[in-house]
Design a protein around this motif. Sequence first.
Motif, PDB file in Angstrom:
ATOM      1  N   VAL A  73      -7.333  -6.296 -11.121  1.00 29.90           N
ATOM      2  CA  VAL A  73      -8.668  -6.500 -10.552  1.00 29.90           C
ATOM      3  C   VAL A  73      -8.730  -7.844  -9.822  1.00 29.90           C
ATOM      4  O   VAL A  73      -9.168  -7.914  -8.670  1.00 29.90           O
ATOM      5  CB  VAL A  73      -9.749  -6.440 -11.650  1.00 29.90           C
ATOM      6  CG1 VAL A  73     -11.086  -6.945 -11.127  1.00 29.90           C
ATOM      7  CG2 VAL A  73      -9.866  -5.016 -12.184  1.00 29.90           C
ATOM      8  N   ILE A  74      -8.273  -8.887 -10.469  1.00 29.11           N
ATOM      9  CA  ILE A  74      -8.467 -10.210  -9.858  1.00 29.11           C
ATOM     10  C   ILE A  74      -7.378 -10.508  -8.831  1.00 29.11           C
ATOM     11  O   ILE A  74      -7.652 -10.997  -7.740  1.00 29.11           O
ATOM     12  CB  ILE A  74      -8.595 -11.329 -10.931  1.00 29.11           C
ATOM     13  CG1 ILE A  74      -8.882 -12.672 -10.277  1.00 29.11           C
ATOM     14  CG2 ILE A  74      -7.377 -11.425 -11.831  1.00 29.11           C
ATOM     15  CD1 ILE A  74     -10.232 -12.780  -9.659  1.00 29.11           C
ATOM     16  N   TYR A  75      -6.121 -10.172  -9.136  1.00 26.53           N
ATOM     17  CA  TYR A  75      -5.058 -10.483  -8.174  1.00 26.53           C
ATOM     18  C   TYR A  75      -4.945  -9.409  -7.091  1.00 26.53           C
ATOM     19  O   TYR A  75      -4.866  -9.708  -5.906  1.00 26.53           O
ATOM     20  CB  TYR A  75      -3.720 -10.660  -8.896  1.00 26.53           C
ATOM     21  CG  TYR A  75      -2.595 -10.990  -7.946  1.00 26.53           C
ATOM     22  CD1 TYR A  75      -2.600 -12.182  -7.221  1.00 26.53           C
ATOM     23  CD2 TYR A  75      -1.546 -10.106  -7.734  1.00 26.53           C
ATOM     24  CE1 TYR A  75      -1.594 -12.489  -6.330  1.00 26.53           C
ATOM     25  CE2 TYR A  75      -0.525 -10.401  -6.839  1.00 26.53           C
ATOM     26  CZ  TYR A  75      -0.559 -11.591  -6.142  1.00 26.53           C
ATOM     27  OH  TYR A  75       0.436 -11.885  -5.255  1.00 26.53           O
ATOM     28  N   LEU A  81      -3.980 -15.407  -8.235  1.00 24.45           N
ATOM     29  CA  LEU A  81      -3.014 -15.153  -9.294  1.00 24.45           C
ATOM     30  C   LEU A  81      -3.390 -16.003 -10.515  1.00 24.45           C
ATOM     31  O   LEU A  81      -3.261 -17.222 -10.498  1.00 24.45           O
ATOM     32  CB  LEU A  81      -1.609 -15.519  -8.814  1.00 24.45           C
ATOM     33  CG  LEU A  81      -0.472 -15.109  -9.742  1.00 24.45           C
ATOM     34  CD1 LEU A  81      -0.443 -13.606  -9.931  1.00 24.45           C
ATOM     35  CD2 LEU A  81       0.861 -15.584  -9.182  1.00 24.45           C
ATOM     36  N   PRO A  82      -3.870 -15.358 -11.594  1.00 26.25           N
ATOM     37  CA  PRO A  82      -4.457 -16.130 -12.695  1.00 26.25           C
ATOM     38  C   PRO A  82      -3.450 -16.424 -13.801  1.00 26.25           C
ATOM     39  O   PRO A  82      -3.396 -15.723 -14.795  1.00 26.25           O
ATOM     40  CB  PRO A  82      -5.562 -15.193 -13.201  1.00 26.25           C
ATOM     41  CG  PRO A  82      -5.003 -13.818 -12.965  1.00 26.25           C
ATOM     42  CD  PRO A  82      -4.030 -13.910 -11.802  1.00 26.25           C
ATOM     43  N   SER A 232     -12.779  -9.255 -14.475  1.00 26.04           N
ATOM     44  CA  SER A 232     -11.465  -9.395 -15.111  1.00 26.04           C
ATOM     45  C   SER A 232     -11.588 -10.191 -16.405  1.00 26.04           C
ATOM     46  O   SER A 232     -10.848  -9.950 -17.361  1.00 26.04           O
ATOM     47  CB  SER A 232     -10.461 -10.036 -14.151  1.00 26.04           C
ATOM     48  OG  SER A 232     -10.728 -11.407 -14.000  1.00 26.04           O
ATOM     49  N   ALA A 233     -12.527 -11.127 -16.448  1.00 27.54           N
ATOM     50  CA  ALA A 233     -12.721 -11.910 -17.670  1.00 27.54           C
ATOM     51  C   ALA A 233     -13.313 -11.059 -18.792  1.00 27.54           C
ATOM     52  O   ALA A 233     -12.939 -11.193 -19.962  1.00 27.54           O
ATOM     53  CB  ALA A 233     -13.634 -13.106 -17.388  1.00 27.54           C
ATOM     54  N   VAL A 234     -14.231 -10.169 -18.445  1.00 23.30           N
ATOM     55  CA  VAL A 234     -14.812  -9.283 -19.464  1.00 23.30           C
ATOM     56  C   VAL A 234     -13.714  -8.417 -20.080  1.00 23.30           C
ATOM     57  O   VAL A 234     -13.620  -8.275 -21.310  1.00 23.30           O
ATOM     58  CB  VAL A 234     -15.909  -8.382 -18.852  1.00 23.30           C
ATOM     59  CG1 VAL A 234     -16.362  -7.339 -19.851  1.00 23.30           C
ATOM     60  CG2 VAL A 234     -17.088  -9.229 -18.393  1.00 23.30           C
ATOM     61  N   LEU A 235     -12.852  -7.862 -19.210  1.00 23.06           N
ATOM     62  CA  LEU A 235     -11.767  -7.009 -19.712  1.00 23.06           C
ATOM     63  C   LEU A 235     -10.860  -7.797 -20.658  1.00 23.06           C
ATOM     64  O   LEU A 235     -10.517  -7.330 -21.755  1.00 23.06           O
ATOM     65  CB  LEU A 235     -10.946  -6.438 -18.557  1.00 23.06           C
ATOM     66  CG  LEU A 235     -11.663  -5.417 -17.664  1.00 23.06           C
ATOM     67  CD1 LEU A 235     -10.789  -5.037 -16.465  1.00 23.06           C
ATOM     68  CD2 LEU A 235     -12.054  -4.185 -18.465  1.00 23.06           C
ATOM     69  N   ALA A 236     -10.476  -9.009 -20.242  1.00 20.77           N
ATOM     70  CA  ALA A 236      -9.576  -9.813 -21.073  1.00 20.77           C
ATOM     71  C   ALA A 236     -10.257 -10.225 -22.374  1.00 20.77           C
ATOM     72  O   ALA A 236      -9.633 -10.262 -23.440  1.00 20.77           O
ATOM     73  CB  ALA A 236      -9.103 -11.042 -20.312  1.00 20.77           C
ATOM     74  N   GLY A 237     -11.547 -10.534 -22.298  1.00 19.37           N
ATOM     75  CA  GLY A 237     -12.273 -10.943 -23.493  1.00 19.37           C
ATOM     76  C   GLY A 237     -12.342  -9.812 -24.515  1.00 19.37           C
ATOM     77  O   GLY A 237     -12.116 -10.017 -25.710  1.00 19.37           O
ATOM     78  N   GLY A 271       4.345  -2.747 -11.635  1.00 14.94           N
ATOM     79  CA  GLY A 271       3.781  -1.427 -11.364  1.00 14.94           C
ATOM     80  C   GLY A 271       3.170  -1.330  -9.980  1.00 14.94           C
ATOM     81  O   GLY A 271       3.204  -0.286  -9.347  1.00 14.94           O
ATOM     82  N   GLY A 272       2.612  -2.447  -9.516  1.00  9.36           N
ATOM     83  CA  GLY A 272       2.005  -2.435  -8.192  1.00  9.36           C
ATOM     84  C   GLY A 272       0.522  -2.765  -8.248  1.00  9.36           C
ATOM     85  O   GLY A 272      -0.278  -1.943  -8.674  1.00  9.36           O
ATOM     86  N   VAL A 273       0.174  -3.988  -7.823  1.00 13.02           N
ATOM     87  CA  VAL A 273      -1.241  -4.357  -7.830  1.00 13.02           C
ATOM     88  C   VAL A 273      -1.952  -3.668  -6.678  1.00 13.02           C
ATOM     89  O   VAL A 273      -1.342  -3.361  -5.657  1.00 13.02           O
ATOM     90  CB  VAL A 273      -1.438  -5.890  -7.738  1.00 13.02           C
ATOM     91  CG1 VAL A 273      -1.049  -6.562  -9.032  1.00 13.02           C
ATOM     92  CG2 VAL A 273      -0.671  -6.453  -6.561  1.00 13.02           C
ATOM     93  N   GLY A 274      -3.215  -3.421  -6.874  1.00 15.33           N
ATOM     94  CA  GLY A 274      -4.007  -2.730  -5.867  1.00 15.33           C
ATOM     95  C   GLY A 274      -3.981  -1.216  -6.059  1.00 15.33           C
ATOM     96  O   GLY A 274      -4.796  -0.503  -5.502  1.00 15.33           O
ATOM     97  N   SER A 275      -3.041  -0.730  -6.860  1.00 13.05           N
ATOM     98  CA  SER A 275      -3.003   0.703  -7.135  1.00 13.05           C
ATOM     99  C   SER A 275      -3.693   0.971  -8.470  1.00 13.05           C
ATOM    100  O   SER A 275      -3.908   0.062  -9.261  1.00 13.05           O
ATOM    101  CB  SER A 275      -1.557   1.207  -7.180  1.00 13.05           C
ATOM    102  OG  SER A 275      -0.931   0.762  -8.367  1.00 13.05           O
ATOM    103  N   VAL A 276      -4.038   2.245  -8.698  1.00 12.93           N
ATOM    104  CA  VAL A 276      -4.807   2.576  -9.893  1.00 12.93           C
ATOM    105  C   VAL A 276      -3.920   2.645 -11.133  1.00 12.93           C
ATOM    106  O   VAL A 276      -4.256   2.111 -12.191  1.00 12.93           O
ATOM    107  CB  VAL A 276      -5.540   3.921  -9.705  1.00 12.93           C
ATOM    108  CG1 VAL A 276      -6.161   4.387 -11.016  1.00 12.93           C
ATOM    109  CG2 VAL A 276      -6.606   3.775  -8.640  1.00 12.93           C
TER     110      VAL A 276
END
Lengths: 342, 230
Positions: A73-75, A81-82, A232-237, A271-276
């Motif tokens: 989501v974020i990258y 890049l977090p 992305s923070a909610v998901l990680a939290g 896996g590939g960012v931007g893909s589902v």
Amino acid sequence: MPSPAVAGTGAATTAGAATPAPGTRPGARRWAAWAAYVVVIPVLLYLTPHVYNNQLLLLNLVVYLVLAQGVNVIYGFTGYLPFGYVGFFGAGAYGTSMAVIHLHTGGTVAVLIGAVVSTAMAVVLLPLLRLTGAYFALASLAASQAVYLVIANPSLTSFTKGPYGVDLSRVFNPNLAYLYAAILLAVATAVVVYLRNSAFGLSLRAVRADPLTASVAGINVARARGIAWLASAVLAGLAGGISAWVTSVFYPETVFAINISVFAIVFALFGGVGSVLGPVFGGIILYSLYEYIGVSSPQYFQFAYGLLIVILMLFLPGGLASVARAARSLWERTGGRVHRRA
Amino acid sequence: MSLLEVRALTTGYRGGAVLGGVDLDVGPYEIVAVVGPSGSGKSTLLGAISGLVPVASGSVRLHGRDVAGLAAEDIMALGLVHVPERRRLFAGLTVRENLLLGGWRAGRRDIGRVLEMFPTLVGRLETPSGALSGGEQQLCAIARGLMADPAIMLIDEFSLGLAPVMAHDILVRLADIAAGGTSLVLVDQDAATALSVAERAYILESGFIVASGPSGKLLADHALLDRYLD
Ligand SMILES: Nc1ncnc2c1ncn2[C@@H]1O[C@H](COP(=O)(O)OP(=O)(O)OP(=O)(O)O)[C@@H](O)[C@H]1O
Ligand SMILES: [Mg+2]
């Protein structure tokens, strides 16, 4: 399922002007496919403990898949890049722990409180988004370690238990936690599906491609990035909270380990960012490898994964997903040729 | 009342002042050119109008409302679109996605109208915009700007990289666009091309307007052209 990228070049000429945009207004069948992606993998993973009896390891995997989608989501959609992504995970874990210890809540409520804490941290860190590239990566890392140092500080022992760690065994409930983890993976994947298909997701990709041009195209760049950052923070939290709930007894360095960021990033990139589905498959493959070969010598894996990040960013920025796309388009093209000859 | 009214506009970067008090007017249905040598501040002027470059002093009135100091996306929402130089398109995104983004803020998703204007793009809709030729990219950038149906569009370096045939094609199209109700401000280093389509022009030199007037009159003034333009 029709592929917009392949169908387009030929079809667009005849389809004319007013065709609805693939990728922005998928038809019912495409939605069904997306819904299947969102649901099927989490359900399969949820059922796996019945065949492979190691729920703890599987939960750890699912948590990593959620983190990989969070990085996606974020990258994948904003280009940030977090490296400090683990900060949100740790904040979620400790928020959850504090709720259990001080507010005497049950596990479910505690995990939600953990997510609130990680979101609050993301709000405080919003100004980091003004930095770019490596500066952002390093600053987010520094921020996550700063939070770690505060939590591990012995003078806060009465509140955070400092370096001595927390004990959540009172609310231990691995079955429920595993169910939540599977649901969370579905939610994380749904978020990515939304970003891939919505006008908002398109605006994020525009911001990633060129923030200046995006702003003259009428996009509020700071707001778009901020929303992705918070999501992305909610998901990680939530992932951190669930992980803490199941780990039960842990120390600050357990949930703020930089490795967690590195793994999540490498899974997503591979896996590939931007893909589902890229981050999900990338995570499953690399995590299995790690568990299979890496347990005896984890230090090599850390090095190997660090190297893998560099190699992927340089040579395969699209990850496995781009390889799959290329293979599919090749297949469809050659398939077309055979068809014409016949 | 003019559509766009710029008064005593000054701005600069950390390196120093770039614009030293620019006045500029654009009326409805008008095509106005801003020409001048490289580094004279043409792109900076467009950026200051569109909100990309912070304004130091002076005013920028759009429909009579002072927009100096507003964010670029909010100025865009008020009907002013800027097609910046070089970095025109979202390279990784397809032509269709680029067009959709142009209408994003205005909530317009029908790309048919601009495709009628730029039929060359029809066959390229699913092409990543980075793979277009320079001329096609310029067409796509203009088409994207028009998706918002703006009252005024600023186009930087509009003829750069265009083959003469294509440049001619665009010039014809620009006249249609202006007649359709979108005023244009064209910036170009190639003064002859810009002046051939614009009714009026401003010559910018070192951050100051040194001459302005009907294009024909400026084109006839050879001493002026020799002095300020390449
Ligand atoms: N982002 C920036 N930061 C600092 N200085 C800048 C910036 N952009 C432009 N300048 C300076 O401002 C001055 C005017 O530049 P500008 O790009 O506006 O000129 P221009 O007329 O558009 O030139 P060209 O025809 O080459 O595009 C130049 O001296 C340039 O070096
Ligand atoms: Mg310029």
